[in-house]
Motif scaffolding. Structure first.
Motif, PDB file in Angstrom:
ATOM      1  N   LEU A   9       0.824  -1.205   0.000  1.00  0.00           N
ATOM      2  CA  LEU A   9       0.000   0.000   0.000  1.00  0.00           C
ATOM      3  C   LEU A   9       0.860   1.258   0.000  1.00  0.00           C
ATOM      4  N   TYR A  10       0.247   2.346  -0.441  1.00  0.00           N
ATOM      5  CA  TYR A  10       0.899   3.654  -0.441  1.00  0.00           C
ATOM      6  C   TYR A  10      -0.071   4.686   0.135  1.00  0.00           C
ATOM      7  N   LEU A  11       0.447   5.541   1.007  1.00  0.00           N
ATOM      8  CA  LEU A  11      -0.332   6.661   1.533  1.00  0.00           C
ATOM      9  C   LEU A  11       0.104   7.943   0.833  1.00  0.00           C
ATOM     10  N   GLN A  12      -0.806   8.877   0.750  1.00  0.00           N
ATOM     11  CA  GLN A  12      -0.494  10.127   0.050  1.00  0.00           C
ATOM     12  C   GLN A  12       0.650  10.870   0.724  1.00  0.00           C
ATOM     13  N   GLY A  13       0.614  10.977   2.054  1.00  0.00           N
ATOM     14  CA  GLY A  13       1.668  11.690   2.766  1.00  0.00           C
ATOM     15  C   GLY A  13       1.707  13.164   2.428  1.00  0.00           C
ATOM     16  N   GLU A  14       2.820  13.791   2.788  1.00  0.00           N
ATOM     17  CA  GLU A  14       3.034  15.210   2.506  1.00  0.00           C
ATOM     18  C   GLU A  14       3.994  15.368   1.326  1.00  0.00           C
ATOM     19  N   PRO A  15       4.002  16.529   0.688  1.00  0.00           N
ATOM     20  CA  PRO A  15       4.929  16.724  -0.435  1.00  0.00           C
ATOM     21  C   PRO A  15       6.390  16.532  -0.035  1.00  0.00           C
ATOM     22  N   SER A  16       6.737  16.843   1.224  1.00  0.00           N
ATOM     23  CA  SER A  16       8.117  16.677   1.682  1.00  0.00           C
ATOM     24  C   SER A  16       8.117  16.498   3.196  1.00  0.00           C
ATOM     25  N   ALA A  17       9.290  16.122   3.715  1.00  0.00           N
ATOM     26  CA  ALA A  17       9.511  15.986   5.158  1.00  0.00           C
ATOM     27  C   ALA A  17       8.600  14.956   5.809  1.00  0.00           C
ATOM     28  N   ASN A  18       8.269  13.883   5.088  1.00  0.00           N
ATOM     29  CA  ASN A  18       7.488  12.806   5.697  1.00  0.00           C
ATOM     30  C   ASN A  18       8.352  12.053   6.699  1.00  0.00           C
ATOM     31  N   GLN A  19       7.777  11.734   7.847  1.00  0.00           N
ATOM     32  CA  GLN A  19       8.489  10.951   8.839  1.00  0.00           C
ATOM     33  C   GLN A  19       7.482  10.160   9.663  1.00  0.00           C
ATOM     34  N   VAL A  20       7.950   9.110  10.303  1.00  0.00           N
ATOM     35  CA  VAL A  20       7.063   8.168  10.972  1.00  0.00           C
ATOM     36  C   VAL A  20       6.228   8.844  12.046  1.00  0.00           C
ATOM     37  N   GLU A  21       6.791   9.826  12.759  1.00  0.00           N
ATOM     38  CA  GLU A  21       6.047  10.479  13.836  1.00  0.00           C
ATOM     39  C   GLU A  21       4.749  11.105  13.331  1.00  0.00           C
ATOM     40  N   GLU A  22       4.770  11.641  12.121  1.00  0.00           N
ATOM     41  CA  GLU A  22       3.622  12.379  11.601  1.00  0.00           C
ATOM     42  C   GLU A  22       2.526  11.458  11.058  1.00  0.00           C
ATOM     43  N   HIS A  23       2.846  10.183  10.834  1.00  0.00           N
ATOM     44  CA  HIS A  23       1.870   9.284  10.204  1.00  0.00           C
ATOM     45  C   HIS A  23       1.448   8.141  11.118  1.00  0.00           C
ATOM     46  N   ARG A  24       1.790   8.249  12.407  1.00  0.00           N
ATOM     47  CA  ARG A  24       1.465   7.154  13.330  1.00  0.00           C
ATOM     48  C   ARG A  24      -0.036   6.900  13.397  1.00  0.00           C
ATOM     49  N   VAL A  25      -0.827   7.967  13.513  1.00  0.00           N
ATOM     50  CA  VAL A  25      -2.271   7.802  13.689  1.00  0.00           C
ATOM     51  C   VAL A  25      -2.904   7.243  12.423  1.00  0.00           C
TER      52      VAL A  25
END
Length: 725
Positions: free
Chosen positions: A636-652
């Motif tokens: 799977l792939y999540l959209q995420g942010e254009p930059s600076a993606n990191q595990v802390e921001e996508h935990r929820v």
């Protein structure tokens, strides 16, 4: 045989086409070939060693060189896997101590000192500006010198390469299998199909190409080879036009059509004219892609070819100058009027596959039990006309429609693997209706399954999800379809990712999130948390002009949680579909094993990273109530942010997604095996060692050696062939 075609055969089938060459004594070269393969986690079957031993040594050596290159690429050993911390997994520093050391080293650097001091005064320090951060401080050779040789263990992977037929026979068989597949193919398989179709344009062709985008790829290859394309709908012509423009044959993305040569224009227009002349009702398909047809018409100039008047009708419909209501619009009109029974009858008579796809909606829209009965009766009548893949897909859907709508979350996954979650607001299906549908669908599947004779089953394959779509898995080695569950046996779990940027500086980050049984965060490992739960991160590499790798080590017994979710984030630069190369995988080792950070013999899975979004979730690991770990395959792939993606921001968001996925069950090999057993098939669970003397139908993760001639074999490489037509 062209070497590139041999490469495809080995990669797709794990069969080595029997080489051609002078006879001789190649036994010693064959043994060296086998020993070299074992360093990459592969080996030759006994039959293949015997065959190679009868060739002259130069033939064996040439075959070995080509094959070794193929299998090393399969497992990810074709690149140099360096690590930021040279001793990884030993001597990985504490995160804060490491950052302080980087700052201290920068302050001793006259060129960078002033910039760093300015940042410190402002209270925000950009690690990427520190000269010692994110860039290898040693060569690959220096890293190798810091590590011992791998200590072999009984659990190391050994993938057997089996003897194939002659090259042309193997290539033809692979082409027919891919072209005739009843399931849509993934991106890599479509690319391979194009190569095979062009090579085999003048050879045997499949009796049917049921997947339309496969037909588009085959038609493009046939046209390049000077063969006549195969058209039976107007959309077939549109797909070919997209392929000629190097666009999307799946028609999901708009294609920018380019000027076409006169022969190509004539081929497309003649094809359109013949299709419409034979069946004017097929004009109703045009409106589904009206904009694409209008753009294509600007390139084809149909008015210049008055002797093909039916082709001009296609573009008249696209422009709205002629009415040709689509079949879907007729169904929608009936549903808008509330005439569910008429809609079901129309679908059953003219498009039974669409009836099955609309089944849930029809049952939910039905006003009462009488209308639901009419829908179910239409399903029973239409079932024999529906493809086996659709029957199984609906069976999986119905299985997951138990219970009511009580705040459940629904997971959506598009054809590219992009995932998102929403509230499930659908009312429940009537339980009696569900039971009736299950009975109908299972009876239809059972009717179509061939008699397997003696079934020999590897128990580990029973929980592998049926490949109802080729896009439910990434290309690679040891990869299983989305929804599969497989056991994980080993003490040390090591993740790895490798990427090489194409045009722009690119920073991908490998992370691992640990969740408890309630999907709450326990901890994580990433460039911001280099050590925890006896785990280690190999260090952050922030650019990859020549390729870069990152690793994470975990001792499974020390993990304080229920789930481990490895993930790859795009921090900056190119996405997964843009990098020159990108892949993810995992290794399993025993505690006493040493060696390099990347050891191909311990790789259990390696998959390409090619998808939308900026966060990749290849799979998750779950510990059961008895303490055993299992891999749950996601792709799977999540959209995420254009930059600076990191595990802390996508935990929820990852926790919510995982909760939804774990509440869903996939249709697995176990389902088909149980239906075959109900039909009287004799079944034996394979003990991993002995095989019967007589032919069998074997279903497992890897083909055993020494199966009796005449045996049928189904492994993940060709599991799609197990699906009934």
């Amino acid at each position: 045989m062209v070497h590139a075609l041999e490469h495809l055969v080995v990669r797709h089938t794990h069969r080595l086409p029997s080489p051609a060459g002078p006879a001789g004594d190649g036994a010693a070269a064959a043994r060296r070939f086998d020993a070299a393969l074992m360093t990459a986690g592969f080996k030759l079957s006994a039959e293949l060693i015997e065959r190679l031993s009868g060739f002259a040594e130069p033939t064996v050596v040439e075959t070995a060189v080509r094959t070794l290159a193929t299998v090393r690429e399969l497992v990810g050993d074709h690149v140099r896997h360096n690590v930021y911390f040279i001793d990884f997994p030993a001597n990985v520093p504490d995160t804060l101590e490491f950052w302080i050391a980087c700052v201290a080293e920068t302050l001793d650097d006259g060129d960078a000192r002033a910039r760093t001091l300015d940042q410190l005064r402002e209270g925000v320090l950009d690690l990427l500006t520190l000269p010692s951060y994110g860039r290898y401080r040693h060569t690959y050779e220096e890293m190798l010198a810091a590590h011992d040789e791998l200590i072999a263990a009984a659990g190391d992977r050994l993938t057997v390469l089996h003897l194939g037929d002659d090259g042309e026979t193997e290539v033809t068989a692979l082409y027919l299998a891919l072209a005739g597949s009843t399931t849509p193919l993934g991106e890599e398989h479509l690319s391979d199909l194009a190569v095979l179709a062009e090579h085999g344009a003048d050879g045997p062709q499949p009796e049917e190409i049921p997947v339309r985008e496969n037909r588009g790829v085959v038609n493009h290859a046939r046209l390049r080879a000077g063969a006549t394309p195969l058209f039976d709908t107007v959309t077939d012509v549109l797909r070919l036009a997209c392929a000629l423009a190097e666009g999307d044959v799946t028609l999901r993305e708009p294609t920018r059509f380019r000027a076409l040569s006169r022969p190509y224009r004539r081929t497309l227009l003649a094809g359109l004219d013949a299709v419409v002349a034979a069946s004017p009702a097929k004009l109703s398909d045009v409106s589904a892609h009206a904009e694409a047809w209008k753009r294509l018409g600007e390139r084809l100039h149909p008015h210049e070819y008055p002797h093909w008047p039916h082709a001009a009708e296609v573009f008249a419909v696209a422009r709205g100058e002629r009415k040709a209501p689509s079949f879907d619009s007729r169904v929608e009109e009936l549903l808008t009027r509330g005439d569910v029974v008429a809609a079901a009858e129309l679908l059953a008579s003219h498009a039974p596959g669409r009836l099955f796809r609309a089944l849930d909606r029809l049952l939910r829209t039905a006003a009462d039990g009488k209308e639901r009965e009419a829908v179910l009766a239409a399903v029973e009548r239409a079932a024999p006309e529906v493809s086996g893949r659709v029957v199984l897909s609906v069976r999986e859907h119905v299985r997951n429609r138990a219970g009511g709508s009580g705040g459940e979350r629904r997971v959506f996954v598009n054809r590219e693997g992009k995932a998102w979650v929403a509230d499930d607001t659908r009312p429940p299906l009537d339980e009696a209706d569900r039971e009736r549908l299950v009975a109908v669908l299972d009876a239809e599947t059972r009717r179509r399954l061939p008699s397997p004779g003696h079934l020999l089953i590897d128990p580990d394959v029973l929980d592998v999800a049926l490949p109802l779509s080729g896009r439910a898995a990434s290309a690679g080695l040891g990869v299983l379809p989305r929804g599969s569950v497989s056991p994980v046996e080993g003490e040390l779990l090591r993740f790895f990712t490798h990427w090489r940027e194409a045009r722009h500086t690119t920073d991908l980050d490998l992370s691992a999130l640990v969740l408890d049984a309630d999907y709450a965060t326990v901890t994580w490992l990433s460039y911001t948390a280099l050590t925890d739960v006896e785990g280690r991160h190999s260090g952050d590499v922030t650019a990859a002009p020549d390729g870069a790798s990152e690793f994470i080590d975990l001792r499974l017994g020390a993990v304080r949680g229920t789930f481990i979710v490895p993930q790859v984030h795009v921090y900056s630069g190119e996405g997964f579909d843009q990098v020159a190369e990108g892949f993810f995988g995992f290794m399993l080792r025993e505690s006493e094993q040493r060696g390099r950070p990347f050891e191909p013999r311990t790789v259990r899975m390696k998959s390409d990273l090619r998808g939308p979004g900026r966060v990749a979730l290849p799979l998750a690991f779950r510990r059961d109530d008895e303490g055993r770990w299992h891999a749950h395959w996601l792709h799977l792939y999540l959209q995420g942010e254009p930059s600076a993606n990191q595990v802390e921001e996508h935990r929820v968001s990852i926790a919510v997604l995982l909760r939804g996925l774990m509440g869903r069950s996939s249709l697995t090999v176990r389902h088909l095996v149980s239906l075959m057993q109900e039909s009287g098939a004799r079944t034996t669970l394979w003990d991993g060692r002995t095989v019967p003397d007589a032919p069998v139908t074997y279903i497992g993760l890897e083909r055993p050696d020494s199966l009796a001639p005449g045996s049928r074999v189904f492994t993940p490489e060709n599991l799609r062939d197990l699906l009934p037509a």
